[in-house]
Design a protein around this motif. Sequence first.
Motif, PDB file in Angstrom:
ATOM      1  N   GLN A  90       0.841  -1.187   0.000  1.00 27.27           N
ATOM      2  CA  GLN A  90       0.000   0.000   0.000  1.00 27.27           C
ATOM      3  C   GLN A  90       0.880   1.242   0.000  1.00 27.27           C
ATOM      4  N   ALA A  91       0.263   2.397  -0.212  1.00 24.45           N
ATOM      5  CA  ALA A  91       0.996   3.660  -0.207  1.00 24.45           C
ATOM      6  C   ALA A  91       1.728   3.839   1.116  1.00 24.45           C
ATOM      7  N   GLY A  92       2.996   4.208   1.033  1.00 30.08           N
ATOM      8  CA  GLY A  92       3.800   4.433   2.228  1.00 30.08           C
ATOM      9  C   GLY A  92       4.534   3.215   2.734  1.00 30.08           C
ATOM     10  N   ASP A  93       4.174   2.016   2.239  1.00 31.77           N
ATOM     11  CA  ASP A  93       4.909   0.807   2.623  1.00 31.77           C
ATOM     12  C   ASP A  93       6.312   0.838   2.034  1.00 31.77           C
ATOM     13  N   GLU A  94       7.177   0.026   2.590  1.00 31.24           N
ATOM     14  CA  GLU A  94       8.562  -0.020   2.131  1.00 31.24           C
ATOM     15  C   GLU A  94       8.897  -1.382   1.527  1.00 31.24           C
ATOM     16  N   ILE A  95       9.636  -1.350   0.444  1.00 34.57           N
ATOM     17  CA  ILE A  95      10.211  -2.537  -0.189  1.00 34.57           C
ATOM     18  C   ILE A  95      11.716  -2.362  -0.141  1.00 34.57           C
ATOM     19  N   VAL A  96      12.424  -3.345   0.365  1.00 30.98           N
ATOM     20  CA  VAL A  96      13.875  -3.239   0.530  1.00 30.98           C
ATOM     21  C   VAL A  96      14.563  -4.275  -0.344  1.00 30.98           C
ATOM     22  N   ILE A  97      15.483  -3.801  -1.176  1.00 33.83           N
ATOM     23  CA  ILE A  97      16.316  -4.683  -1.996  1.00 33.83           C
ATOM     24  C   ILE A  97      17.771  -4.267  -1.793  1.00 33.83           C
ATOM     25  N   SER A  98      18.694  -4.950  -2.454  1.00 38.79           N
ATOM     26  CA  SER A  98      20.102  -4.555  -2.349  1.00 38.79           C
ATOM     27  C   SER A  98      20.546  -3.866  -3.631  1.00 38.79           C
ATOM     28  N   ILE A  99      21.611  -3.105  -3.532  1.00 37.29           N
ATOM     29  CA  ILE A  99      22.137  -2.379  -4.686  1.00 37.29           C
ATOM     30  C   ILE A  99      22.775  -3.330  -5.693  1.00 37.29           C
ATOM     31  N   MET A 100      23.019  -4.570  -5.302  1.00 36.17           N
ATOM     32  CA  MET A 100      23.675  -5.517  -6.208  1.00 36.17           C
ATOM     33  C   MET A 100      22.679  -6.354  -7.006  1.00 36.17           C
ATOM     34  N   GLU A 101      21.385  -6.026  -6.949  1.00 35.87           N
ATOM     35  CA  GLU A 101      20.396  -6.879  -7.589  1.00 35.87           C
ATOM     36  C   GLU A 101      20.476  -6.860  -9.112  1.00 35.87           C
TER      37      GLU A 101
END
Length: 412
Positions: A111-122
């Motif tokens: 939803q709006a405002g939620d966070e998705i976290v990935i790495s810079i090496m993806e």
Amino acid sequence: MANNTNNFTADFPILDQKVNGERLAYLDNAATAQKPRQVVESLVHFYEHDNANVHRGVHSLAERATEEYEEARQKVQHFINAADNKEIIFTKGCTDGLNLVAATYGEENIQAGDEIVISIMEHHSNLIPWQQLAIKKHAVLKYIELTDDGTLDMADAQKKITDKTKIVAVAHASNVLGTVNPLKELAKLAHEHGAVIVGDGAQSVPHMPVDVQDLDVDFYAFSGHKMMGPTGIGVLYGKAALLRQMPPYQYGGEMISAVHRERTEFADIPFKFEAGTQNIAGAIALGTAVDYLEKIGMENIAAQEQALVDYVLPKLEAIPYVTVYGPQDPQHHTGVIAFNMDNLHPHDVATALDAEGVAVRAGHHCAQPLMEALGVSATSRASFYFYNTKQDADQLINAIKATKEFFNGGTI
């Protein structure tokens, strides 16, 4: 099959050839692995003896095809130690599996405002689906950065993963840096904050033992062609409880239980996510690839590749005009080795190495944000598999030196 992991040439006829007058040293395994005879023969056997659609017919060919297809699912289940074969979904590849999760679980839960976290090496396949989902849902996409030695900054991960995080998506092993990420630790961190974790296993499943239950990942995708299976087949693992909650990815035949004029009842997993005629031959041949890998033993494969990295990485690092990216310690580096030569474009390097019979990849490797973080536009990349040898490694080193001499007009 050969018993020695250094002597598999007979199983891989494509490796027994010359390129540009030189013996082939195939070092582009991160892009795709070569296929042993057994895998190729399983494709031929299916089409010559058992070709029929699955789950639909009651004649003998259809029953044989269905049995082989579902047997392949069970092989994959045991290979990654999933709790249930219903948790194994056949896809077109790793990219397809990651997109499936973003388009179903992501659409339903972000939803709006939620966070998705990935790495810079993806790899882009584990970046763009989450980037586009964040844009669409007005969510926040956050990147875990790197340490100076090219490993994932876990201190930064602890800062980036918060109670607002709903999805963490990270490669198990980098397709550029040769870094193996602490996926189990990341899964624990994600779960502590109520998030699910998605693992990209494209560069890990072919090269090391993987136990999805021990890692405690919620989703885990990988490709068949990088583990000696055919192209066009892949796997998405998902915990059964999550898969059952998710809407279908595509609609059509095979993924239904019953269809009425105004409504449809969907099939149970995994069939809910396998609409239409699947890559039946590809799945069966992937099962053959699993048989091949298990006969060697994933621990033996990992040890063979580690021995090659122990041998070649110090030699590369000792060349003054070569810059190697990722961990400098061979014990923390997979068989994926990205490098650049001073004042030479990676495409020129790859072309010159090809003239010496050495096949490597050059470019941004579908990891442009990582290239930006490294301060380069592209790299050359040599990637080893268990069927490679020290002779291949020496050919790479000699070809690099010959390339330098060529571009220097005959002087090193």
